[in-house]
Motif scaffolding. Structure first.
Motif, PDB file in Angstrom:
ATOM      1  N   GLU A   6      -3.933   9.344  -4.294  1.00  0.00           N
ATOM      2  CA  GLU A   6      -3.978   7.897  -4.411  1.00  0.00           C
ATOM      3  C   GLU A   6      -4.815   7.262  -3.305  1.00  0.00           C
ATOM      4  N   ASP A   7      -4.793   7.867  -2.120  1.00  0.00           N
ATOM      5  CA  ASP A   7      -5.548   7.323  -0.999  1.00  0.00           C
ATOM      6  C   ASP A   7      -6.888   8.018  -0.814  1.00  0.00           C
ATOM      7  N   SER A   9     -10.735   8.920  -1.075  1.00  0.00           N
ATOM      8  CA  SER A   9     -11.943   8.113  -1.220  1.00  0.00           C
ATOM      9  C   SER A   9     -12.624   8.455  -2.540  1.00  0.00           C
ATOM     10  N   ASP A  10     -13.501   7.554  -2.978  1.00  0.00           N
ATOM     11  CA  ASP A  10     -14.266   7.830  -4.193  1.00  0.00           C
ATOM     12  C   ASP A  10     -15.080   9.101  -4.028  1.00  0.00           C
ATOM     13  N   GLU A  49      -6.861   7.958 -12.567  1.00  0.00           N
ATOM     14  CA  GLU A  49      -6.716   7.313 -11.268  1.00  0.00           C
ATOM     15  C   GLU A  49      -7.941   6.464 -10.938  1.00  0.00           C
ATOM     16  N   LEU A  50      -9.126   6.990 -11.200  1.00  0.00           N
ATOM     17  CA  LEU A  50     -10.342   6.190 -10.968  1.00  0.00           C
ATOM     18  C   LEU A  50     -10.311   4.909 -11.795  1.00  0.00           C
ATOM     19  N   GLU A  51      -9.900   5.028 -13.048  1.00  0.00           N
ATOM     20  CA  GLU A  51      -9.858   3.864 -13.930  1.00  0.00           C
ATOM     21  C   GLU A  51      -8.844   2.828 -13.444  1.00  0.00           C
ATOM     22  N   ALA A  52      -7.730   3.289 -12.900  1.00  0.00           N
ATOM     23  CA  ALA A  52      -6.671   2.387 -12.447  1.00  0.00           C
ATOM     24  C   ALA A  52      -7.016   1.667 -11.141  1.00  0.00           C
ATOM     25  N   ARG A  53      -7.978   2.173 -10.425  1.00  0.00           N
ATOM     26  CA  ARG A  53      -8.357   1.529  -9.165  1.00  0.00           C
ATOM     27  C   ARG A  53      -9.021   0.180  -9.439  1.00  0.00           C
ATOM     28  N   THR A  54      -8.915  -0.692  -8.474  1.00  0.00           N
ATOM     29  CA  THR A  54      -9.499  -2.023  -8.594  1.00  0.00           C
ATOM     30  C   THR A  54     -10.961  -1.932  -9.006  1.00  0.00           C
ATOM     31  N   ASP A  56     -12.111  -0.617 -11.805  1.00  0.00           N
ATOM     32  CA  ASP A  56     -12.392   0.563 -12.628  1.00  0.00           C
ATOM     33  C   ASP A  56     -13.497   1.406 -11.992  1.00  0.00           C
ATOM     34  N   GLN A  57     -13.091   2.297 -11.142  1.00  0.00           N
ATOM     35  CA  GLN A  57     -14.031   3.082 -10.348  1.00  0.00           C
ATOM     36  C   GLN A  57     -14.676   4.254 -11.091  1.00  0.00           C
TER      37      GLN A  57
END
Length: 122
Positions: A6-7, A9-10, A49-54, A56-57
């Protein structure tokens, strides 16, 4: 309790995406279904998880469109397609045009899905 990753980095997420895609590549070469499927499930979770990030990462997957490994490119294109449909289709078509087995076969079915959606159920 925070979920694993969750923490992250991209960049760390991209590296994990590459590792899992390379695992799939090796599994395809040796016809190992188990490792391929386990990597698939982990990739799905990572992309969720990428999609759920602010914001949509999933857009970071575009950085992998020119990766040297065709499985990495194919996976990136499939998962980035909702955000970059034309570019994703071009990546998948380039894999087909390169005629690199086994990804060529997977790219053909992926291209149909990306362009036309799932087959209708009867």
């Amino acid at each position: 309790m925070a979920k694993k990753g969750e923490d992250a980095s991209d960049e760390a997420m991209l590296q994990r995406f590459i590792e899992l895609s390379l695992t799939q590549h090796e599994a395809l070469l040796y016809l190992e279904t188990g490792p391929y499927n386990r990597a698939y499930m982990k990739i799905n979770k990572l992309v969720e998880e990428l999609e759920a990030r602010t914001g949509d990462q999933r857009h970071v997957l575009v950085d992998l469109f020119d990766h040297p490994n065709p499985q990495v490119r194919l996976n990136a294109a499939k998962y980035a397609h909702p955000l970059f449909p034309e570019e994703s289709i071009q990546v998948v078509q380039s894999i087909i045009d390169a005629k690199k087995y086994p990804q060529e076969a997977h790219a053909r079915s992926a291209l149909d899905y990306l362009m036309f959606g799932p087959l209708p159920r009867e």
